[in-house]
Design a protein around this motif. Structure first.
Motif, PDB file in Angstrom:
ATOM      1  N   ASP A 123      -0.442 -27.570 -25.099  1.00 36.33           N
ATOM      2  CA  ASP A 123      -1.534 -26.342 -24.733  1.00 36.33           C
ATOM      3  C   ASP A 123      -1.750 -26.143 -23.270  1.00 36.33           C
ATOM      4  N   ILE A 124      -1.744 -27.267 -22.421  1.00 39.16           N
ATOM      5  CA  ILE A 124      -2.262 -27.457 -21.176  1.00 39.16           C
ATOM      6  C   ILE A 124      -1.064 -26.730 -20.269  1.00 39.16           C
ATOM      7  N   ASP A 127      -1.118 -22.964 -20.723  1.00 39.37           N
ATOM      8  CA  ASP A 127      -2.136 -22.393 -19.973  1.00 39.37           C
ATOM      9  C   ASP A 127      -1.639 -21.998 -18.360  1.00 39.37           C
ATOM     10  N   LEU A 128      -0.467 -22.770 -18.035  1.00 38.46           N
ATOM     11  CA  LEU A 128       0.133 -22.365 -16.589  1.00 38.46           C
ATOM     12  C   LEU A 128       0.477 -20.878 -16.404  1.00 38.46           C
ATOM     13  N   LYS A 133       4.887 -22.597 -15.569  1.00 44.41           N
ATOM     14  CA  LYS A 133       5.151 -23.249 -16.951  1.00 44.41           C
ATOM     15  C   LYS A 133       7.021 -23.214 -16.985  1.00 44.41           C
ATOM     16  N   ALA A 170      -2.587 -28.383 -10.947  1.00 45.39           N
ATOM     17  CA  ALA A 170      -3.271 -27.653 -12.332  1.00 45.39           C
ATOM     18  C   ALA A 170      -3.334 -28.523 -13.373  1.00 45.39           C
ATOM     19  N   LEU A 171      -2.155 -29.275 -13.568  1.00 39.60           N
ATOM     20  CA  LEU A 171      -2.321 -30.284 -14.765  1.00 39.60           C
ATOM     21  C   LEU A 171      -2.934 -31.349 -14.780  1.00 39.60           C
ATOM     22  N   ASP A 173      -5.691 -31.501 -12.875  1.00 37.35           N
ATOM     23  CA  ASP A 173      -7.247 -30.838 -12.926  1.00 37.35           C
ATOM     24  C   ASP A 173      -7.346 -30.588 -14.323  1.00 37.35           C
ATOM     25  N   SER A 174      -6.641 -30.218 -15.140  1.00 39.38           N
ATOM     26  CA  SER A 174      -6.873 -29.949 -16.485  1.00 39.38           C
ATOM     27  C   SER A 174      -6.909 -31.409 -17.292  1.00 39.38           C
ATOM     28  N   PHE A 175      -5.990 -32.583 -16.998  1.00 43.94           N
ATOM     29  CA  PHE A 175      -6.001 -33.648 -17.731  1.00 43.94           C
ATOM     30  C   PHE A 175      -7.594 -34.218 -17.442  1.00 43.94           C
ATOM     31  N   ILE A 177     -10.289 -33.147 -17.217  1.00 42.81           N
ATOM     32  CA  ILE A 177     -11.227 -32.448 -18.154  1.00 42.81           C
ATOM     33  C   ILE A 177     -10.957 -32.928 -19.763  1.00 42.81           C
ATOM     34  N   VAL A 178      -9.688 -32.679 -19.841  1.00 45.34           N
ATOM     35  CA  VAL A 178      -9.259 -33.163 -21.320  1.00 45.34           C
ATOM     36  C   VAL A 178      -9.639 -34.827 -21.460  1.00 45.34           C
TER      37      VAL A 178
END
Length: 187
Positions: A123-124, A127-128, A133, A170-171, A173-175, A177-178
């Motif tokens: 899912d992360i 979102d790229l 992606k 980006a990943l 930063d997303s990680f 948050i997750v």
């Protein structure tokens, strides 16, 4: 009774394009040069191939030899050393690429690739941006090297590297948050 060969004359003959001079030089130095090459590449077949390539280069580049910079033997050693290192790097890059693909295959066999959804990675990645992606899919899910990805997608290697860096940031930063959300749910 051995015949003493004047190396300066032999080099001059080689530079004049006399094939017999190359044959004589080969007879005189091939074993020593082969020993150096073998010490670097540690593979008999590869060392023999490199030696032949080096003598072709010595024949073709004999005009570039400059006696004021060192002996002819030292010049030949440098030709062989440089060629050996270049070939070793090619073999290592090729082997590394195969290892990366092999590791991806191992993961697939173990079902690990399928488990990426368990932690929400898919899912992360989805979102790229599409261009990032695609790079992530080739590099991390398919196990391609950056060069192989560049070749496969027909885009410059620098573009692959840039998109990969942007995607990783980006990943990351997303990680974060997750991970924070996961920690809150599990505390």
């Amino acid at each position: 009774m051995s015949v003493k060969v004047n190396i300066e004359n032999l080099v001059q003959e080689l530079q004049n394009g006399e094939e017999q001079a190359l044959a004589t030089i080969y007879d005189m130095y091939a074993d020593a040069l082969y020993g150096l090459i073998l010490k670097i590449v540690k593979d008999d077949g590869l060392a023999q191939d490199i030696l032949q390539d080096c003598f072709v280069k010595i024949w073709q580049k004999a005009q570039t030899y400059d006696a004021s910079k060192g002996s002819f033997f030292t010049w030949m050693l440098n030709v062989c050393r440089n060629k050996s290192i270049d070939e070793l790097r090619k073999v290592d890059r090729h082997r590394k690429g195969k290892d990366e693909i092999g590791h991806a295959t191992d993961y697939q066999k173990q079902g690990i690739e399928r488990n990426i959804d368990t932690i929400g990675l898919k899912d992360i990645v989805d979102d790229l941006p599409d261009d990032q992606k695609l790079i992530v899919e080739y590099l991390y899910f398919k196990g391609y090297t950056q060069q192989e990805t560049s070749d496969e997608l027909n885009i410059p290697l620098g573009t692959v590297k840039s998109r990969s860096r942007m995607a990783i940031k980006a990943l990351k930063d997303s990680f974060v948050i997750v991970l924070l959300i996961w920690i809150q749910k599990n505390i």
